[in-house]
Scaffold this active site. Structure first.
Site, PDB file in Angstrom:
ATOM      1  N   ARG A  35       0.830  -1.216   0.000  1.00  0.00           N
ATOM      2  CA  ARG A  35       0.000   0.000   0.000  1.00  0.00           C
ATOM      3  C   ARG A  35       0.864   1.265   0.000  1.00  0.00           C
ATOM      4  O   ARG A  35       0.951   1.958  -1.013  1.00  0.00           O
ATOM      5  CB  ARG A  35      -0.954  -0.035   1.220  1.00  0.00           C
ATOM      6  CG  ARG A  35      -2.053   1.007   1.182  1.00  0.00           C
ATOM      7  CD  ARG A  35      -1.656   2.392   1.638  1.00  0.00           C
ATOM      8  NE  ARG A  35      -1.078   2.430   2.990  1.00  0.00           N
ATOM      9  CZ  ARG A  35      -0.506   3.508   3.495  1.00  0.00           C
ATOM     10  NH1 ARG A  35      -0.427   4.631   2.796  1.00  0.00           N
ATOM     11  NH2 ARG A  35       0.016   3.485   4.724  1.00  0.00           N
ATOM     12  N   ASP A  36       1.581   1.508   1.089  1.00  0.00           N
ATOM     13  CA  ASP A  36       2.378   2.732   1.199  1.00  0.00           C
ATOM     14  C   ASP A  36       3.501   2.712   0.166  1.00  0.00           C
ATOM     15  O   ASP A  36       3.851   3.741  -0.426  1.00  0.00           O
ATOM     16  CB  ASP A  36       2.966   2.836   2.617  1.00  0.00           C
ATOM     17  CG  ASP A  36       3.210   4.262   3.068  1.00  0.00           C
ATOM     18  OD1 ASP A  36       3.407   5.127   2.210  1.00  0.00           O
ATOM     19  OD2 ASP A  36       3.229   4.507   4.294  1.00  0.00           O
ATOM     20  N   HIS A 224       4.668   4.211  12.887  1.00  0.00           N
ATOM     21  CA  HIS A 224       4.780   4.159  11.424  1.00  0.00           C
ATOM     22  C   HIS A 224       5.866   5.164  11.034  1.00  0.00           C
ATOM     23  O   HIS A 224       5.584   6.355  10.855  1.00  0.00           O
ATOM     24  CB  HIS A 224       3.409   4.529  10.852  1.00  0.00           C
ATOM     25  CG  HIS A 224       3.301   4.550   9.372  1.00  0.00           C
ATOM     26  ND1 HIS A 224       2.668   3.568   8.644  1.00  0.00           N
ATOM     27  CD2 HIS A 224       3.709   5.460   8.451  1.00  0.00           C
ATOM     28  CE1 HIS A 224       2.691   3.869   7.355  1.00  0.00           C
ATOM     29  NE2 HIS A 224       3.330   5.015   7.208  1.00  0.00           N
ATOM     30  N   HIS A 226       8.664   6.702   8.577  1.00  0.00           N
ATOM     31  CA  HIS A 226       9.351   6.828   7.294  1.00  0.00           C
ATOM     32  C   HIS A 226      10.808   7.147   7.633  1.00  0.00           C
ATOM     33  O   HIS A 226      11.145   7.377   8.786  1.00  0.00           O
ATOM     34  CB  HIS A 226       8.664   7.898   6.432  1.00  0.00           C
ATOM     35  CG  HIS A 226       7.356   7.417   5.864  1.00  0.00           C
ATOM     36  ND1 HIS A 226       7.211   6.982   4.570  1.00  0.00           N
ATOM     37  CD2 HIS A 226       6.128   7.268   6.434  1.00  0.00           C
ATOM     38  CE1 HIS A 226       5.957   6.604   4.363  1.00  0.00           C
ATOM     39  NE2 HIS A 226       5.271   6.772   5.480  1.00  0.00           N
ATOM     40  N   CYS A 257       4.196   9.326   0.497  1.00  0.00           N
ATOM     41  CA  CYS A 257       2.810   9.766   0.392  1.00  0.00           C
ATOM     42  C   CYS A 257       2.732  10.781  -0.738  1.00  0.00           C
ATOM     43  O   CYS A 257       3.467  11.765  -0.735  1.00  0.00           O
ATOM     44  CB  CYS A 257       2.326  10.391   1.697  1.00  0.00           C
ATOM     45  SG  CYS A 257       0.664  11.075   1.551  1.00  0.00           S
ATOM     46  N   ASN A 266       9.137   4.038   3.695  1.00  0.00           N
ATOM     47  CA  ASN A 266       8.968   3.597   5.074  1.00  0.00           C
ATOM     48  C   ASN A 266      10.284   2.994   5.541  1.00  0.00           C
ATOM     49  O   ASN A 266      11.129   2.611   4.738  1.00  0.00           O
ATOM     50  CB  ASN A 266       7.895   2.492   5.147  1.00  0.00           C
ATOM     51  CG  ASN A 266       6.534   2.998   4.794  1.00  0.00           C
ATOM     52  OD1 ASN A 266       6.138   2.999   3.640  1.00  0.00           O
ATOM     53  ND2 ASN A 266       5.802   3.448   5.786  1.00  0.00           N
TER      54      ASN A 266
HETATM   55  P1  HMG Z   1     -13.110  14.212  -2.658  1.00  0.00           P
HETATM   56  O1  HMG Z   1     -12.719  14.586  -4.053  1.00  0.00           O
HETATM   57  O2  HMG Z   1     -13.476  15.301  -1.701  1.00  0.00           O
HETATM   58  O3  HMG Z   1     -14.275  13.097  -2.662  1.00  0.00           O
HETATM   59  O4  HMG Z   1     -11.947  13.361  -2.064  1.00  0.00           O
HETATM   60  P2  HMG Z   1     -15.742  13.125  -3.190  1.00  0.00           P
HETATM   61  O5  HMG Z   1     -16.580  12.470  -2.146  1.00  0.00           O
HETATM   62  O6  HMG Z   1     -16.118  14.498  -3.648  1.00  0.00           O
HETATM   63  O7  HMG Z   1     -15.660  12.155  -4.468  1.00  0.00           O
HETATM   64  C1  HMG Z   1     -14.959  12.519  -5.623  1.00  0.00           C
HETATM   65  C2  HMG Z   1     -14.989  11.348  -6.585  1.00  0.00           C
HETATM   66  O8  HMG Z   1     -14.241  10.261  -6.015  1.00  0.00           O
HETATM   67  C3  HMG Z   1     -16.376  10.797  -6.848  1.00  0.00           C
HETATM   68  O9  HMG Z   1     -16.371  10.256  -8.146  1.00  0.00           O
HETATM   69  C4  HMG Z   1     -16.504   9.662  -5.872  1.00  0.00           C
HETATM   70  O10 HMG Z   1     -17.414   8.678  -6.291  1.00  0.00           O
HETATM   71  C5  HMG Z   1     -15.092   9.106  -5.867  1.00  0.00           C
HETATM   72  P3  HMG Z   1     -17.105  11.042  -9.376  1.00  0.00           P
HETATM   73  O11 HMG Z   1     -18.521  11.205  -8.942  1.00  0.00           O
HETATM   74  O12 HMG Z   1     -16.370  12.359  -9.500  1.00  0.00           O
HETATM   75  O13 HMG Z   1     -16.886  10.114 -10.523  1.00  0.00           O
HETATM   76  N1  HMG Z   1     -14.776   8.470  -4.594  1.00  0.00           N
HETATM   77  C6  HMG Z   1     -14.386   7.193  -4.494  1.00  0.00           C
HETATM   78  N2  HMG Z   1     -14.200   6.210  -5.397  1.00  0.00           N
HETATM   79  C7  HMG Z   1     -13.811   5.012  -4.931  1.00  0.00           C
HETATM   80  N3  HMG Z   1     -13.585   4.748  -3.616  1.00  0.00           N
HETATM   81  C8  HMG Z   1     -13.756   5.696  -2.689  1.00  0.00           C
HETATM   82  C9  HMG Z   1     -14.164   6.981  -3.117  1.00  0.00           C
HETATM   83  N4  HMG Z   1     -14.441   8.119  -2.452  1.00  0.00           N
HETATM   84  C10 HMG Z   1     -14.810   9.015  -3.388  1.00  0.00           C
HETATM   85  N5  HMG Z   1     -13.517   5.427  -1.403  1.00  0.00           N
HETATM   86  C11 HMG Z   1     -11.313  11.467  -0.704  1.00  0.00           C
HETATM   87  C12 HMG Z   1     -12.020  12.801  -0.753  1.00  0.00           C
HETATM   88  C13 HMG Z   1     -11.110  11.113   0.753  1.00  0.00           C
HETATM   89  C14 HMG Z   1     -12.173  10.436  -1.403  1.00  0.00           C
HETATM   90  C15 HMG Z   1      -9.944  11.623  -1.443  1.00  0.00           C
HETATM   91  O14 HMG Z   1      -9.269  12.727  -0.903  1.00  0.00           O
HETATM   92  C16 HMG Z   1      -9.055  10.418  -1.320  1.00  0.00           C
HETATM   93  O15 HMG Z   1      -9.386   9.346  -1.812  1.00  0.00           O
HETATM   94  N6  HMG Z   1      -7.873  10.567  -0.662  1.00  0.00           N
HETATM   95  C17 HMG Z   1      -6.952   9.467  -0.481  1.00  0.00           C
HETATM   96  C18 HMG Z   1      -5.567   9.987  -0.362  1.00  0.00           C
HETATM   97  C19 HMG Z   1      -4.595   8.880  -0.088  1.00  0.00           C
HETATM   98  O16 HMG Z   1      -4.851   7.714  -0.311  1.00  0.00           O
HETATM   99  N7  HMG Z   1      -3.397   9.278   0.459  1.00  0.00           N
HETATM  100  C20 HMG Z   1      -2.349   8.342   0.746  1.00  0.00           C
HETATM  101  C21 HMG Z   1      -2.640   7.492   1.934  1.00  0.00           C
HETATM  102  S1  HMG Z   1      -2.353   8.303   3.508  1.00  0.00           S
HETATM  103  C22 HMG Z   1      -0.663   8.051   3.807  1.00  0.00           C
HETATM  104  O17 HMG Z   1       0.063   7.642   2.939  1.00  0.00           O
HETATM  105  C23 HMG Z   1      -0.156   8.276   5.201  1.00  0.00           C
HETATM  106  C24 HMG Z   1       0.058   6.958   5.975  1.00  0.00           C
HETATM  107  O18 HMG Z   1       0.966   6.109   5.311  1.00  0.00           O
HETATM  108  C25 HMG Z   1       0.597   7.255   7.379  1.00  0.00           C
HETATM  109  C26 HMG Z   1       1.807   8.186   7.395  1.00  0.00           C
HETATM  110  O19 HMG Z   1       2.794   7.922   6.690  1.00  0.00           O
HETATM  111  O20 HMG Z   1       1.727   9.168   8.154  1.00  0.00           O
HETATM  112  C27 HMG Z   1      -1.263   6.204   6.153  1.00  0.00           C
HETATM  113 MG    MG Z   2       3.086   6.264   5.403  1.00  0.00          MG
END
Ligand code: HMG
Ligand code: MG
Length: 299
Positions: A35-36, A224, A226, A257, A266
């Site tokens: 994933r990450d 977690h 990095h 990220c 990581n």
């Molecule tokens: P948004 O644009 O505000 O969402 O994003 P929305 O509700 O307005 O939806 C926009 C479109 O996305 C729509 O499609 C939804 O259907 C679709 P359209 O009508 O335009 O065709 N949609 C989805 N489709 C599939 N699955 C879903 C989904 N949700 C909406 N679940 C949202 C808000 C939260 C969805 C967006 O910002 C997002 O997906 N963000 C994810 C970001 C991400 O994955 N970041 C990396 C992970 S975090 C990380 O790496 C840190 C970590 O490792 C810890 C650390 O290191 O600190 C965990």
């Molecule tokens: Mg991370």
């Protein structure tokens, strides 16, 4: 700090942390490479390569693998094939296969894919949270409320940028604790504390855990790290000495990220396994073999 611990929260699913036994010295690794590690890769990695990566990791003795994310494919196209990956992996009994879920739509997709555990994710920094999930911290907690309530599998809650934010700089423990408490109040079973851009020092880790362990048992916390400045293993050692037994890492140290400029890989799973030799049953050579499967894409 003297904040009283919150009452033990029963989530919708009963969940016994694997390392809850008092006196347990063993280290538990959550492998987040699929994933990450793969969420920032520019090239398209074929689904079957991801499946082979997870299958190889499953043979190593790891207890938990974060396989993918059920986030918006517009935001993270790299993991748009999460459902296909879950459908095709060979599940080893006893291994927990988890995934990130940002909202109810993600929960629905994750449960349909028969994940064993989900992770909701927010941050201690408002700016990072907006850039990562388009919500304030408060809005994200409200967004998770129905997710945690409806989940039929255990829920992890990430608090990202718990030490440093790429936009806001140093984050104080006093900014992290309220987020953690709100997640616990929702009913999440486990908290993962993210050093998202790999900038924490051992002193930072000590300071945050000093405050954090006043309000939550170490058995419910994972770290977690990095590894931007090569401090992650030392940070994990400090956390271990303070009672933490659960660490996230990625095979070969891949990761980052897309919404945190400068977020590197990581901490490498192999490095953690070497550091904690004798305290786990994971085969390092098997992690090396798994990492080799994606090396062509991850460098
Ligand atoms: P948004 O644009 O505000 O969402 O994003 P929305 O509700 O307005 O939806 C926009 C479109 O996305 C729509 O499609 C939804 O259907 C679709 P359209 O009508 O335009 O065709 N949609 C989805 N489709 C599939 N699955 C879903 C989904 N949700 C909406 N679940 C949202 C808000 C939260 C969805 C967006 O910002 C997002 O997906 N963000 C994810 C970001 C991400 O994955 N970041 C990396 C992970 S975090 C990380 O790496 C840190 C970590 O490792 C810890 C650390 O290191 O600190 C965990
Ligand atoms: Mg991370």
């Amino acid at each position: 700090m003297t904040q009283a611990p919150p009452p033990a929260q029963e989530g919708p699913v009963s969940y016994k942390p694997m390392h809850a036994t008092p006196g347990d010295e063993r280290v538990h690794i959550v492998e987040v490479g699929p994933r990450d590690g793969l969420q920032t890769i520019q090239a398209t990695i074929p689904t079957e390569v991801k499946v082979a990566f997870v299958n190889a990791l499953s043979e190593s003795g790891l207890e938990e693998i974060e396989v993918s994310s059920f986030v918006s494919p517009k935001w993270v196209p790299q993991l748009a094939d999460a459902a296909e990956v879950f459908a095709q992996i060979r599940r080893v009994p006893g291994v927990v296969y988890s995934a990130l879920v940002p909202n109810e739509q993600g929960l629905e997709r994750a449960l349909a894919a028969q994940v064993d555990k989900i992770a909701v994710f927010t941050a201690a920094s408002e700016t990072f949270n907006q850039k990562n999930i388009a919500a304030t911290i408060e809005e994200s907690i409200e967004r998770f409320r129905p997710v945690v309530a409806q989940s039929t599998v255990p829920v992890r809650g990430y608090v990202s940028t718990a030490f440093y934010c790429p936009y806001e700089g140093k984050i104080a423990p006093s900014q992290v604790i309220p987020v953690l408490l709100q997640l616990l109040e929702l009913g999440v079973h486990e908290i993962s504390i993210g050093d998202t851009i790999g900038k924490a020092t051992t002193e930072d880790v000590e300071a945050l855990l000093d405050a954090l362990l006043e309000v939550v048992e170490p058995s419910r916390v994972a770290m977690h790290f990095h590894d931007t400045y090569g401090k992650a293993v030392a940070n994990a050692r400090v956390a271990y000495d303070m009672g933490i037994r659960r660490f996230d890492s990625s095979a070969g140290g891949i990761g980052g990220c897309p919404f945190a400029p400068g977020a590197p890989g990581n901490v490498s799973t192999q490095a953690l396994l070497r550091e904690f030799a004798g305290l786990h049953s994971v085969e390092i050579a098997a992690i090396d073999r798994a990492a080799a499967i994606v090396q062509r894409w991850t460098g």
